[in-house]
Design a protein around this motif. Structure first.
Motif, PDB file in Angstrom:
ATOM      1  N   PHE A  28       7.680   7.292 -18.511  1.00  0.00           N
ATOM      2  CA  PHE A  28       7.515   8.748 -18.517  1.00  0.00           C
ATOM      3  C   PHE A  28       6.089   9.115 -18.126  1.00  0.00           C
ATOM      4  O   PHE A  28       5.283   9.540 -18.942  1.00  0.00           O
ATOM      5  N   VAL A  29       5.811   8.874 -16.859  1.00  0.00           N
ATOM      6  CA  VAL A  29       4.493   9.194 -16.310  1.00  0.00           C
ATOM      7  C   VAL A  29       4.707   9.859 -14.958  1.00  0.00           C
ATOM      8  O   VAL A  29       5.572   9.437 -14.203  1.00  0.00           O
ATOM      9  N   ALA A  30       3.943  10.872 -14.688  1.00  0.00           N
ATOM     10  CA  ALA A  30       4.067  11.533 -13.388  1.00  0.00           C
ATOM     11  C   ALA A  30       2.946  12.531 -13.162  1.00  0.00           C
ATOM     12  O   ALA A  30       2.389  13.091 -14.103  1.00  0.00           O
ATOM     13  N   ASN A  31       2.619  12.700 -11.885  1.00  0.00           N
ATOM     14  CA  ASN A  31       1.812  13.839 -11.457  1.00  0.00           C
ATOM     15  C   ASN A  31       2.804  14.898 -10.999  1.00  0.00           C
ATOM     16  O   ASN A  31       3.268  14.876  -9.874  1.00  0.00           O
ATOM     17  N   THR A  32       3.154  15.791 -11.863  1.00  0.00           N
ATOM     18  CA  THR A  32       4.208  16.748 -11.528  1.00  0.00           C
ATOM     19  C   THR A  32       3.660  17.898 -10.670  1.00  0.00           C
ATOM     20  O   THR A  32       2.466  18.204 -10.712  1.00  0.00           O
TER      21      THR A  32
HETATM   22  C1  LIG Z   1      -1.409  10.439 -10.117  1.00  0.00           C
HETATM   23  O1  LIG Z   1      -2.389  10.659  -9.132  1.00  0.00           O
HETATM   24  C2  LIG Z   1      -3.508   9.791  -9.231  1.00  0.00           C
HETATM   25  C3  LIG Z   1      -4.542  10.175  -8.207  1.00  0.00           C
HETATM   26  O2  LIG Z   1      -4.074  11.020  -7.247  1.00  0.00           O
HETATM   27  C4  LIG Z   1      -3.053   8.358  -9.044  1.00  0.00           C
HETATM   28  O3  LIG Z   1      -4.150   7.481  -9.203  1.00  0.00           O
HETATM   29  C5  LIG Z   1      -2.011   8.035 -10.088  1.00  0.00           C
HETATM   30  O4  LIG Z   1      -1.490   6.735  -9.870  1.00  0.00           O
HETATM   31  C6  LIG Z   1      -0.873   9.023 -10.022  1.00  0.00           C
HETATM   32  N1  LIG Z   1       0.035   8.762 -11.138  1.00  0.00           N
HETATM   33  C7  LIG Z   1       1.337   8.611 -10.976  1.00  0.00           C
HETATM   34  C8  LIG Z   1       2.149   8.315 -12.200  1.00  0.00           C
HETATM   35  O5  LIG Z   1       1.897   8.712  -9.906  1.00  0.00           O
END
Ligand SMILES: *[C@@H]1O[C@H](CO)[C@@H](O)[C@H](O)[C@H]1NC(C)=O
Ligand SMILES: *[C@@H]1O[C@H](CO)[C@@H](O)[C@H](O)[C@H]1NC(C)=O
Ligand SMILES: *[C@@H]1O[C@H](CO)[C@@H](O)[C@H](O)[C@H]1NC(C)=O
Ligand SMILES: *[C@@H]1O[C@H](CO)[C@@H](O)[C@H](O)[C@H]1NC(C)=O
Ligand SMILES: *[C@@H]1O[C@H](CO)[C@@H](O)[C@H](O)[C@H]1NC(C)=O
Ligand SMILES: *[C@@H]1O[C@H](CO)[C@@H](O)[C@H](O)[C@H]1NC(C)=O
Length: 594
Positions: free
Chosen positions: A470-474
């Protein structure tokens, strides 16, 4: 989230009750939230006793054909209904399909206006909770909170209620009823008798066998991964690509799953009453009750503080109240009390009392005053009030089961829990060890353990679905909402889950109860509205107060609360009335439809 003994029309719905918030129909009980005596001054309508009655489901869902495009049909007087055709198995989208039943409250703002903000999809929890019922019973209050710019959409998740194919292991309603209401009833406290745990285990083995033998090949597709995909289809069918969503309780697991699977499709996403999704998918069920004892203390301490006029079960100290409860437990273990009301009959025994109390922890504003009265009555040997807190209509064996075809049944929630969760060892010793470990953690393990046990006999379907991480850049940050004392979704789970979602914020509400709407907070609901409407997140660390206490309390406090309400702006009063109606009408009961 939890049930009844004498059952009844929707017996084992207990399963779907784990992380469930809403029930219908309900009459708001007395509570300390100011309103009634202020009614004249404030000129606000009282929450009417029938305000939350679910309309009879006369609408013919079968009459509308499932379609890939959304076609809305008028239903339930002022709403619209549709059935969306989706793949049963997303790995084979051209094979069999499922139909998702949906209901909509349309925004007051016309859809061609630039102020129109699109649909918000709701989930009431469970798993197994029918979202159609949520919108039918509470949609108008929720609509007041989010504002007239939004449509509200409730859907019965796949497998559940009016969505087809429906999960069902029993050949008739009568067969389900007989199984659910006999002495094996899994709604018992695991502490009721020496064999309660082993019976629950044995029962789950039988249900697992039924599930495996009687399914038509669709059962394995009833899971949260596929429901998240269905939600994306719902969004797309509206011509959007980003979801707007408010999920309660289990709805937080569904929301987190959606956000982790489709981070680019997040428009606004509120998860309220946040469960630890990792723990849920691991089928552990061992960190939900972290704050349950604290909530129970809020009843006891609140009763002491309310005084003899404010709390019928009053004693001068918390220790004395605890002793008095213990006496009632012991007495019921020896001698259950028979009860006959004008609509049903049954026993008040140890298990029933445990469950009624546990349910009350979900909704202090709706249940504490009634619970205090029922306990006071019980200590004089009168069990009627306690019984009525969990009374359900007597089962009626109609000739035609098809009339009940779209009623939610307990198996739906069970299927989701067991399909989602990691397989657990079938050995009984494992169940014993888990129960013992849990017992160290909370005094309420006896009513919680059955959820995990219920999967011991589940068929071995492949587990090739999304279950984390449960990880994300939403595409838009999530809003997590948690109460300082929530019986089944502790605040720390909100913080734990928020860490995985970049930019998300945890909004804390300072109250006991399950999900934000169990306590009347103008502050919380304004933040939620502001998030949906303007995309503004609360500042990290924001803690919202609630207005009023679950107990009528003493005159001084009540007057202060009344003054606070009187000083609200007109707009805030309207909002306050909506949150007050929600808080005083929630019910920890198993979600039984009418
Ligand atoms: C979210 O973005 C950062 C930098 O843009 C990146 O290092 C990280 O891996 C990303 N996280 C996910 C879960 O995609
Ligand atoms: C919106 O639709 C209504 C009826 O369909 C129409 O009367 C109205 O002119 C439309 N407004 C705009 C701004 O397009
Ligand atoms: C079971 O009930 C007894 C008597 O009411 C109580 O003392 C004990 O703590 C309970 N045990 C659990 C695990 O709930
Ligand atoms: C049962 O009694 C209650 C009050 O005691 C009353 O409100 C209700 O209408 C009665 N129900 C029936 C079916 O007689
Ligand atoms: C028990 O309590 C109910 C209220 O819940 C009341 O109507 C009834 O008269 C009481 N019974 C006795 C025997 O006092
Ligand atoms: C969060 O997102 C920002 C950009 O939106 C990125 O710079 C940052 O590395 C991300 N943080 C994590 C922990 O992924």
């Amino acid at each position: 989230m939890v049930g009844t003994l004498t059952r009844v029309a929707a017996p084992c719905i207990l399963f779907s009750a784990a992380f469930f918030l809403f029930n219908v129909p309900l009459a708001p009980g007395p509570s300390g939230i100011p309103s009634a005596d202020l009614k004249d001054k404030l000129d606000i309508p009282e929450a009417s006793a029938h305000g939350f009655t679910l309309p009879e489901d006369k609408f013919s869902w079968e009459a509308i054909a499932p379609t890939e495009k959304l076609i809305w049909t008028d239903c339930y007087s002022d709403k619209q209904c549709a059935r969306l055709k989706v793949p049963l198995d997303y790995a084979h989208p051209d094979a069999a399909s499922a139909a998702i039943a949906m209901v909509r409250i349309q925004s007051v703002v016309p859809h061609n206006s630039s102020n129109y903000r699109g649909p918000i999809i709701l989930n009431p929890g469970g798993p197994g909770g029918p979202g159609v019922d949520l919108v039918l019973s509470r949609g108008s209050q929720l609509s007041t909170i989010v504002g007239p710019e939004f449509d509200l959409i409730g859907f019965d998740p796949r497998g559940i209620g009016r969505s087809t194919p429906q999960v069902s292991f029993f050949e008739s309603r009568s067969e389900r009823e007989i199984w659910s209401s006999n002495a094996n009833s899994w709604t018992k406290s695991m502490n009721e008798s020496a064999d309660a745990l082993s019976r629950a285990w044995a029962r789950a083995i039988v249900e697992g066998q039924l599930a495996g033998e009687r399914e038509d090949g669709s059962l394995r597709f009833m899971n949260t991964d596929h429901t998240a995909r269905d939600m994306l289809r719902i969004v797309q069918a509206h011509g959007h690509d980003k979801i707007q969503y408010w999920g309660f309780s289990y709805g937080s697991i569904l929301g987190a799953t959606f956000a982790a699977m489709f981070p680019g499709n997040v428009g606004r996403l509120v998860v309220d009453g946040v469960a630890d999704s990792e723990n849920y998918y691991a089928n552990e069920w061992d960190d939900d009750l972290i704050d349950a004892d604290k909530v129970w203390s809020s009843f006891i301490d609140g009763c002491v503080a309310a005084g003899p006029e404010g709390c019928p079960f009053f004693s001068p100290t918390a220790a004395e109240i605890s002793e008095n409860i213990e006496k009632i437990y012991l007495s019921l273990r020896d001698r259950p009390i028979p009860v006959r009301t004008n609509t049903s009959f049954g026993l008040v025994d140890y298990s029933r009392l445990r469950r009624v109390i546990f349910q009350s922890l979900y909704a202090p504003y709706a249940r504490y005053p009634a619970l205090a009265q029922a306990l006071a009555d019980l200590s004089t040997g009168n069990a009627t009030a306690l019984y009525k807190m969990s009374e359900q209509p007597t089962f009626e064996c109609g000739c035609d089961d098809s009339e009940h075809r779209f009623e939610p049944v307990s198996e739906g929630g069970l299927a989701v829990i067991c399909n989602d969760g990691q397989r657990i060892p079938q050995a009984y010793e494992d169940t014993v060890a888990h129960y013992q470990k849990m017992s160290q953690m909370s005094a309420w393990t006896d009513v919680w353990e059955p959820y995990r046990i219920s999967c011991v006999g589940w068929p071995e379907f492949p587990k090739n679905y999304f279950r984390g991480p449960f990880v994300a850049n939403t595409s838009f940050p999530l809003l997590f909402v948690g109460n300082t004392a929530d019986p089944v979704t502790p605040l720390w789970a909100a913080h734990k889950m928020a860490r995985g979602f970049n930019g998300s914020v945890v909004l804390t509400q300072d109250s006991a109860g399950h999900c934000s709407i169990s306590g009347p907070s103008i502050c919380t609901q304004k933040h939620i509205r502001q998030y949906f409407l303007e995309g503004i997140l609360p500042k990290p660390g924001t803690v919202c107060p609630v207005l009023g206490s679950p107990f009528p309390g003493n005159y001084v406090q009540a007057s202060a609360d009344a003054q606070a309400v009187l000083s609200l702006s007109v707009e805030d009063r309207t909002l306050f009335e909506a949150v007050r109606e929600l808080a005083t009408s929630l019910d920890g009961r198993f979600p039984a439809r009418v």
